[in-house]
Write a protein that holds these residues in place. Structure first.
Motif: not given
Ligand SMILES: [Zn+2]
Length: 316
Positions: A148-159, A161-172
């Motif tokens: 539920k903790t993870y689902e709550d986080l995804l929900e808060s991000i969606a609410e 209007g954001l979307s999570a950006t995946p972390a890519e090694p080397g990216a600033e």
């Protein structure tokens, strides 16, 4: 990137920003006093005063959030990046503390990995502040949590209007006024263990560097070494709360920290930090700061050296 935003910031030099910084500092000081975080007579230059935003410095706070992780980076131009948000049991305290530091916008929030001691308070934080973007590791389907903790986080991000950006090694991920935050891990795609998915970040400012490791363990440390990243850092936040599964000798040799910060709870059930880790750090001549013993730890960099201050167990 969320909404096509980039997290690069243009340099801000003087002008209205200087005035804003002064006003923000005054407001934060006032807020800190009302929350009882500061003694009445405290001067703003005291280590417990909030914030000491001498413009042009980089500040990192390793919050005392019990057996958990939460770190705030305050960039030289005033931008804020939060790495992890502790558990849900300290979320209200964390939000109040961030406000007392003058934080209104979190330009970036990084969830190192989806364990409750890192993301438990994050949904509430995302709801409470303007958030510029969220970065998370890309986790394999078989390892993706169903909590539920993870689902709550995804929900808060969606609410938001954001979307999570995946972390890519080397990216600033973010930079401002000469300070830059770069991803070093995760370098693998399927670990079978969420800790090793931890987003590891290196923050650089002038000659100073900081390493934020989440709960990355030896496997991820080895991958970072093999990838050939510059791992050197004045301040190492030890992986996995000082557990013996992290801070392997080759990794420690490559980081060569002057200071280590261990974020863990007093008398925690896991025996963190592990005696083996403490011995390794001691043998390497590293000065250790611990949130369980010293409360929130503040690191201030002017680009030519880092000053560490333990703010005490009541400060966060
Ligand atoms: Zn953890």
């Amino acid at each position: 990137m969320a909404k096509g935003k980039r997290y690069q910031k243009r340099a801000r030099k003087g002008g209205p920003w200087a005035l804003l910084a002064v006003l923000a500092a005054a407001a934060a000081l006032w807020a800190g006093r009302t929350l009882g975080l500061l003694p009445e007579q405290e001067e703003p230059s005291s280590p417990t005063a909030a914030p000491q935003t001498a413009e042009g410095t980089l500040q990192v706070r390793y919050f005392d959030v019990g057996q958990a992780d939460a770190e705030l980076i305050q960039f030289p131009g005033g931008s804020n990046v939060l790495i992890d948000a502790g558990t849900s049991s300290t979320e209200d305290e964390l939000i109040e503390t961030l406000r007392s530091l003058g934080v209104e916008t979190l330009d970036l929030v990084v969830a190192t990995h989806p364990h409750a001691d890192h993301i438990g308070g994050m949904a509430a934080v995302i709801e409470a502040f303007d958030v510029g973007g969220v970065v998370m590791p890309r986790v394999s389907d078989s390892d993706t949590p169903t909590t539920k903790t993870y689902e709550d986080l995804l929900e808060s991000i969606a609410e938001k209007g954001l979307s999570a950006t995946p972390a890519e090694p080397g990216a600033e991920l973010f930079s401002e006024d000469g300070a830059a935050l770069t991803v070093l891990a995760p370098n693998g795609e399927d670990y079978g263990d969420l800790n090793n998915y931890s987003v590891v970040l290196r923050l650089t400012f002038g000659e100073d560097a900081f390493l934020f490791t989440g709960d990355a363990e030896e496997e991820s440390e080895e991958e970072m070494l093999n990838a050939g990243f510059d791992l050197s850092a004045a301040v190492l936040k030890c992986g996995h709360h000082g557990s013996e599964t992290s801070t392997s000798q080759p990794f420690l040799d490559a980081v060569k920290p002057r200071y280590a910060v261990i974020s863990c709870g007093a008398d925690n059930d896991y025996g963190h930090p592990d005696a083996v880790t403490l011995e390794k750090l001691s043998a390497a001549g590293v000065e250790v700061f611990r949130t369980d013993l010293q409360g929130t730890i503040l690191a201030v960099s002017d680009g030519a050296g880092v000053t560490m201050t333990a703010l005490g167990r009541d400060a966060a």
